[in-house]
Design an enzyme around this catalytic site. Structure first.
Site, PDB file in Angstrom:
ATOM      1  N   ASP A  65       1.020  -1.216  -0.038  1.00  0.00           N
ATOM      2  CA  ASP A  65      -0.434  -0.102   0.208  1.00  0.00           C
ATOM      3  C   ASP A  65       0.724   1.033   0.064  1.00  0.00           C
ATOM      4  OD1 ASP A  65      -0.170   0.619   3.278  1.00  0.00           O
ATOM      5  OD2 ASP A  65       0.073  -0.808   3.193  1.00  0.00           O
ATOM      6  N   ASP A 120      -9.552   3.604   6.228  1.00  0.00           N
ATOM      7  CA  ASP A 120      -7.765   3.507   7.254  1.00  0.00           C
ATOM      8  C   ASP A 120      -8.008   4.273   8.449  1.00  0.00           C
ATOM      9  OD1 ASP A 120      -5.641   4.023   8.567  1.00  0.00           O
ATOM     10  OD2 ASP A 120      -4.936   4.724   7.077  1.00  0.00           O
ATOM     11  N   GLU A 179      -7.384   4.493  12.743  1.00  0.00           N
ATOM     12  CA  GLU A 179      -6.341   4.567  13.428  1.00  0.00           C
ATOM     13  C   GLU A 179      -5.890   5.677  14.376  1.00  0.00           C
ATOM     14  OE1 GLU A 179      -2.124   4.536  11.635  1.00  0.00           O
ATOM     15  OE2 GLU A 179      -3.429   3.700   9.653  1.00  0.00           O
TER      16      GLU A 179
END
Length: 401
Positions: free
Chosen positions: A60, A149, A151
């Site tokens: 990625d 994503d 986090e």
């Protein structure tokens, strides 16, 4: 680095990458010394250090990797890629087209990801922004579902100032909007420790959303609450390919299946997980109970803090083990206590907590009675183990993996 949006979103990849090498080294060292009905999670038999030759590998990338040689990357064995498209509602990756189209041109199956900024706007608005700037999914066999994503915030409150319920609602808003507009549930990229801290171990998304687990310690476990397997595993911050290194939980044919629609990864193979400082959840609870069974004075709170690490180090020294504070395979095998009907104490509580986590209706009272034995036998039967009702090393490994 500030929010210059260079990589995952300067929170994500900056935060993970900054400690990725050290964590990976520690995890792999521990592995070398010591010889985890959902539609989406994990085979733990293979680690990042030793996967079979048929492992489906990928990467990625983001703006931090501006000029990727995709043909060379494909030649080295990459089969798939995720490319950062957006962050919040104000940033787009200026290299996205080169990366996204370049990956497809080299024959990789690729998808886009969005770096969440729950402090910037609502989840629905960010899903819409992502979809407007490269995050769409197309049933063409070469496009992976978009990924969220989510986090730690490296530049402020870890949970972006949201309560656990507010964070869960934010994620749900993103997920629901993406699914409504594409027909696919987005992949969720996260770490188990952050998930425990910021959602309170909410388990609802594991039934529908594929998991992209980040754990650069040599094992994909522990998994966040709600998932019993993963679809993609980020194993390292650097390696053969540009950007972060990933593996797909399945074959190349199954990767193509995943690109086209729903895919159920294989069930996890049992194995001793790595549990270390900073983690939270069920496996930490079990470590704390077992340390207590060996005489340590600890609060069982499911959080692997400095006190738990100190207790692990003391236990390792007492057993002649490497005192690294990491509960790996060798430490687990010394830590577990064989328990059977008639036993009482902290080790029994650990068994009962594990059985509950696996769906058994048992009371956590530290007394190994007939009900606990029946639950153990049922669990052993489900795992193809000898059905003796005794929790020895092999049953323990299946419980905690």
């Amino acid at each position: 680095m500030t929010y210059t949006h260079a990589r995952r979103g300067t929170v994500g990849r900056a935060g993970w990458r900054a400690r990725g090498a050290a964590v990976l080294a520690a995890g792999l060292a521990a592995l070398c010394i010591n010889v985890h009905g959902v539609a989406h999670a994990a085979t733990t038999a293979a680690t990042g250090a030793a996967r079979s030759a048929t492992t489906v590998r990928g990467l990625d990338v983001s703006g931090y990797n501006p000029h990727v040689d995709w043909k060379a990357t494909a030649a080295k064995g990459a089969a798939f890629a995720y490319v950062k498209a957006t962050e919040g509602v104000s940033y787009t990756n200026s290299y996205f087209s080169q990366q996204y189209n370049g990956a497809a041109g080299a024959g990789l199956i690729r998808g886009a990801y969005h770096f969440a900024r729950p402090d910037a706007s609502g989840g629905r608005a960010q899903a819409d922004y992502f979809l407007a700037h490269g995050g769409k999914w197309t049933r063409d066999g070469k496009t992976l579902p978009g990924a969220l994503d989510i986090e730690a915030n490296a530049h402020g409150d870890t949970c972006y100032g949201l309560s656990r319920s507010a964070m869960t609602s934010w994620i749900a808003a993103f997920v629901n909007e993406y699914q409504a507009r594409t027909g696919r549930h987005p992949v969720i990229y996260t770490a188990a420790s952050w998930w425990a801290t910021c959602t309170g171990n909410y388990g609802g998304f594991g039934r529908t959303d594929p998991l992209w687990i980040v754990n650069q310690s040599g094992t994909p476990t522990p998994l966040p609450a709600g998932w019993n397997t993963y679809t993609v595993w980020q194993t390292a911050a650097s390696g053969t390919f540009p950007g972060d290194q990933d593996v797909f939980n399945g074959s190349l044919k199954e990767l193509r299946t995943f690109a086209l629609g729903d895919y159920t990864p294989p069930p996890p193979a049992p194995g001793w997980p790595l549990v270390q400082q900073g983690q939270a959840g069920r496996q930490v609870n079990t470590v704390q109970y077992l340390l207590g069974a060996h005489g340590a004075s600890l609060t069982v709170d499911g959080r692997f803090g400095a006190g738990t690490r100190d207790a692990v180090v003391a236990f390792q020294r007492a057993r002649g083990l490497t005192p690294d504070g990491v509960v790996g395979p060798n430490t687990w095998q010394h830590l577990v206590v064989t328990v059977r009907q008639g036993d009482t104490g902290a080790a029994v509580r650990a068994v009962q907590e594990e059985l509950k986590a696996h769906g058994a209706a048992v009371t956590v009272d530290g007394r190994f009675g007939a009900g606990t034995r029946d639950a153990v036998v049922t669990f052993q039967k489900s795992r193809g183990l000898p059905q003796d009702g005794v929790v020895g090393a092999n049953t323990w490994m299946n419980l905690v993996s």
